[in-house]
Design a protein around this motif. Structure first.
Motif, PDB file in Angstrom:
ATOM      1  N   LYS A 259       0.824  -1.212   0.000  1.00 39.96           N
ATOM      2  CA  LYS A 259       0.000   0.000   0.000  1.00 39.96           C
ATOM      3  C   LYS A 259       0.854   1.257   0.000  1.00 39.96           C
ATOM      4  O   LYS A 259       0.524   2.246  -0.613  1.00 39.96           O
ATOM      5  CB  LYS A 259      -0.956   0.006   1.175  1.00 39.96           C
ATOM      6  CG  LYS A 259      -2.059  -1.012   1.042  1.00 39.96           C
ATOM      7  CD  LYS A 259      -3.174  -0.694   1.987  1.00 39.96           C
ATOM      8  CE  LYS A 259      -4.290  -1.678   1.863  1.00 39.96           C
ATOM      9  NZ  LYS A 259      -5.063  -1.550   0.661  1.00 39.96           N
ATOM     10  N   LEU A 260       1.969   1.236   0.716  1.00 42.54           N
ATOM     11  CA  LEU A 260       2.838   2.410   0.752  1.00 42.54           C
ATOM     12  C   LEU A 260       3.430   2.700  -0.617  1.00 42.54           C
ATOM     13  O   LEU A 260       3.608   3.847  -0.993  1.00 42.54           O
ATOM     14  CB  LEU A 260       3.958   2.215   1.769  1.00 42.54           C
ATOM     15  CG  LEU A 260       3.528   2.232   3.220  1.00 42.54           C
ATOM     16  CD1 LEU A 260       4.730   1.997   4.129  1.00 42.54           C
ATOM     17  CD2 LEU A 260       2.859   3.523   3.586  1.00 42.54           C
ATOM     18  N   LYS A 261       3.725   1.672  -1.375  1.00 40.93           N
ATOM     19  CA  LYS A 261       4.322   1.860  -2.693  1.00 40.93           C
ATOM     20  C   LYS A 261       3.316   2.462  -3.677  1.00 40.93           C
ATOM     21  O   LYS A 261       3.699   3.082  -4.643  1.00 40.93           O
ATOM     22  CB  LYS A 261       4.854   0.537  -3.229  1.00 40.93           C
ATOM     23  CG  LYS A 261       6.044   0.028  -2.455  1.00 40.93           C
ATOM     24  CD  LYS A 261       6.492  -1.310  -2.964  1.00 40.93           C
ATOM     25  CE  LYS A 261       7.649  -1.826  -2.136  1.00 40.93           C
ATOM     26  NZ  LYS A 261       8.036  -3.168  -2.498  1.00 40.93           N
ATOM     27  N   MET A 262       2.029   2.287  -3.425  1.00 41.02           N
ATOM     28  CA  MET A 262       1.008   2.802  -4.336  1.00 41.02           C
ATOM     29  C   MET A 262       0.764   4.294  -4.130  1.00 41.02           C
ATOM     30  O   MET A 262       0.275   4.955  -5.016  1.00 41.02           O
ATOM     31  CB  MET A 262      -0.294   2.030  -4.163  1.00 41.02           C
ATOM     32  CG  MET A 262      -0.159   0.567  -4.579  1.00 41.02           C
ATOM     33  SD  MET A 262      -1.685  -0.364  -4.649  1.00 41.02           S
ATOM     34  CE  MET A 262      -2.439  -0.096  -3.096  1.00 41.02           C
ATOM     35  N   ARG A 263       1.095   4.838  -2.974  1.00 41.35           N
ATOM     36  CA  ARG A 263       0.906   6.261  -2.706  1.00 41.35           C
ATOM     37  C   ARG A 263       2.143   7.022  -3.155  1.00 41.35           C
ATOM     38  O   ARG A 263       3.253   6.667  -2.769  1.00 41.35           O
ATOM     39  CB  ARG A 263       0.708   6.507  -1.225  1.00 41.35           C
ATOM     40  CG  ARG A 263      -0.674   6.200  -0.772  1.00 41.35           C
ATOM     41  CD  ARG A 263      -0.863   6.764   0.602  1.00 41.35           C
ATOM     42  NE  ARG A 263      -2.237   6.481   0.976  1.00 41.35           N
ATOM     43  CZ  ARG A 263      -2.771   6.874   2.081  1.00 41.35           C
ATOM     44  NH1 ARG A 263      -2.069   7.555   2.943  1.00 41.35           N
ATOM     45  NH2 ARG A 263      -4.010   6.598   2.359  1.00 41.35           N
TER      46      ARG A 263
ATOM     47  N   THR B  94      -3.893   3.002   8.544  1.00 42.37           N
ATOM     48  CA  THR B  94      -3.322   1.983   7.662  1.00 42.37           C
ATOM     49  C   THR B  94      -1.856   2.287   7.375  1.00 42.37           C
ATOM     50  O   THR B  94      -0.987   1.425   7.504  1.00 42.37           O
ATOM     51  CB  THR B  94      -4.110   1.914   6.335  1.00 42.37           C
ATOM     52  OG1 THR B  94      -5.486   1.628   6.623  1.00 42.37           O
ATOM     53  CG2 THR B  94      -3.549   0.843   5.415  1.00 42.37           C
ATOM     54  N   GLU B  95      -1.574   3.520   7.034  1.00 44.32           N
ATOM     55  CA  GLU B  95      -0.209   3.892   6.710  1.00 44.32           C
ATOM     56  C   GLU B  95       0.692   3.870   7.943  1.00 44.32           C
ATOM     57  O   GLU B  95       1.827   3.388   7.889  1.00 44.32           O
ATOM     58  CB  GLU B  95      -0.173   5.272   6.057  1.00 44.32           C
ATOM     59  CG  GLU B  95       1.168   5.588   5.465  1.00 44.32           C
ATOM     60  CD  GLU B  95       1.143   6.791   4.544  1.00 44.32           C
ATOM     61  OE1 GLU B  95       2.212   7.382   4.366  1.00 44.32           O
ATOM     62  OE2 GLU B  95       0.073   7.131   4.006  1.00 44.32           O
TER      63      GLU B  95
ATOM     64  N   LEU C  64      -9.146  -3.042   9.133  1.00 48.38           N
ATOM     65  CA  LEU C  64      -7.823  -2.438   9.020  1.00 48.38           C
ATOM     66  C   LEU C  64      -6.729  -3.485   9.184  1.00 48.38           C
ATOM     67  O   LEU C  64      -5.770  -3.527   8.406  1.00 48.38           O
ATOM     68  CB  LEU C  64      -7.662  -1.332  10.069  1.00 48.38           C
ATOM     69  CG  LEU C  64      -6.265  -0.770  10.279  1.00 48.38           C
ATOM     70  CD1 LEU C  64      -5.691  -0.194   8.999  1.00 48.38           C
ATOM     71  CD2 LEU C  64      -6.284   0.272  11.364  1.00 48.38           C
ATOM     72  N   LEU C  65      -6.853  -4.338  10.182  1.00 51.06           N
ATOM     73  CA  LEU C  65      -5.837  -5.364  10.408  1.00 51.06           C
ATOM     74  C   LEU C  65      -5.740  -6.309   9.210  1.00 51.06           C
ATOM     75  O   LEU C  65      -4.646  -6.731   8.833  1.00 51.06           O
ATOM     76  CB  LEU C  65      -6.120  -6.116  11.707  1.00 51.06           C
ATOM     77  CG  LEU C  65      -6.033  -5.243  12.974  1.00 51.06           C
ATOM     78  CD1 LEU C  65      -6.509  -6.006  14.200  1.00 51.06           C
ATOM     79  CD2 LEU C  65      -4.627  -4.690  13.172  1.00 51.06           C
ATOM     80  N   GLY C  66      -6.847  -6.597   8.573  1.00 50.22           N
ATOM     81  CA  GLY C  66      -6.829  -7.395   7.351  1.00 50.22           C
ATOM     82  C   GLY C  66      -6.127  -6.670   6.210  1.00 50.22           C
ATOM     83  O   GLY C  66      -5.383  -7.274   5.434  1.00 50.22           O
ATOM     84  N   ARG C  67      -6.361  -5.370   6.100  1.00 57.01           N
ATOM     85  CA  ARG C  67      -5.720  -4.582   5.028  1.00 57.01           C
ATOM     86  C   ARG C  67      -4.203  -4.574   5.131  1.00 57.01           C
ATOM     87  O   ARG C  67      -3.515  -4.492   4.122  1.00 57.01           O
ATOM     88  CB  ARG C  67      -6.228  -3.131   5.037  1.00 57.01           C
ATOM     89  CG  ARG C  67      -7.515  -2.912   4.311  1.00 57.01           C
ATOM     90  CD  ARG C  67      -7.779  -1.441   4.016  1.00 57.01           C
ATOM     91  NE  ARG C  67      -7.733  -0.561   5.163  1.00 57.01           N
ATOM     92  CZ  ARG C  67      -8.715  -0.397   6.052  1.00 57.01           C
ATOM     93  NH1 ARG C  67      -9.840  -1.079   5.927  1.00 57.01           N
ATOM     94  NH2 ARG C  67      -8.586   0.454   7.060  1.00 57.01           N
ATOM     95  N   ILE C  68      -3.684  -4.638   6.342  1.00 57.20           N
ATOM     96  CA  ILE C  68      -2.223  -4.621   6.480  1.00 57.20           C
ATOM     97  C   ILE C  68      -1.636  -6.037   6.456  1.00 57.20           C
ATOM     98  O   ILE C  68      -0.441  -6.214   6.671  1.00 57.20           O
ATOM     99  CB  ILE C  68      -1.756  -3.847   7.729  1.00 57.20           C
ATOM    100  CG1 ILE C  68      -2.245  -4.503   9.017  1.00 57.20           C
ATOM    101  CG2 ILE C  68      -2.169  -2.379   7.637  1.00 57.20           C
ATOM    102  CD1 ILE C  68      -1.592  -3.966  10.279  1.00 57.20           C
ATOM    103  N   GLY C  69      -2.471  -7.022   6.175  1.00 54.50           N
ATOM    104  CA  GLY C  69      -1.978  -8.386   5.984  1.00 54.50           C
ATOM    105  C   GLY C  69      -2.076  -9.295   7.189  1.00 54.50           C
ATOM    106  O   GLY C  69      -1.574 -10.418   7.159  1.00 54.50           O
TER     107      GLY C  69
END
Length: 172
Positions: free
Chosen positions: A6-10, A108-109, A141-146
């Motif tokens: 996700k960080l790479k997409m921003r 998330t970030e 949120l916890l799912g979004r971060i893997g």
């Protein structure tokens, strides 16, 4: 999905992690906020919040206790901390954001940045996160971060879900 995708997409980070400082004390009083503490046992007293906040500010430069700050104006958005989980086998990542910053991607970030530090710099093998089953936003949120659901338990009179994530950089 790996936690850092996700960080790479921003194109530009919207927040960063820094040490807590004395000027953060008024904002750290979020420990007394009923909205922020809804799934964390409820608000705590102002006196206890001040003691906890001052302790975290003192420890922040040496321990994994960070302010989540806006990248542009450096305002305090919330915090993220890594500490020993109740089961005392693995570390847990915990976080809270001021309600006015909910839903904007800062948590998330901030958590993705903390995972990077935990796995790359601290070389932790695994992290846990625990949240009430009723806290659907935190579960998402916890799912979004893997993180994945590992188990359900009853603690503090509520059903909790323990999530986990393995260090993707650890060699087997």
């Amino acid at each position: 999905m790996c936690y850092d995708v996700k960080l790479k997409m921003r194109p530009l980070p919207s927040c960063n992690l820094t040490s807590l400082v004395a000027d953060d004390l008024p904002t750290l009083m979020l420990f007394t906020c009923p909205v922020t503490r809804q799934f964390l046992g409820g608000p705590i007293s102002s006196e206890l919040a001040k003691i906890r906040s001052l302790d975290w500010i003192e420890k922040s430069s040496n321990e994994p206790i960070w302010a989540i700050r806006h990248s542009i104006n450096h305002s305090l958005l919330g915090y993220v901390i890594i500490h020993l989980h109740h089961q005392k086998k693995f570390n847990e990542i915990s976080y809270a954001l001021l309600p006015k910053f909910y839903g904007q991607g800062f948590a998330t970030e901030g958590l993705a940045l903390a995972l990077h530090i935990a796995f790359i710099e601290m070389n932790l093998p695994k992290l846990l996160a625990e949240t009430q089953t009723k806290n659907k936003k935190s579960r998402s949120l916890l799912g979004r971060i893997g993180m994945i659901e590992e188990q359900r338990i009853t603690r503090f009179g509520e059903e909790q879900i323990i999530f986990s994530i393995q260090n993707p950089h650890e060699t087997l």
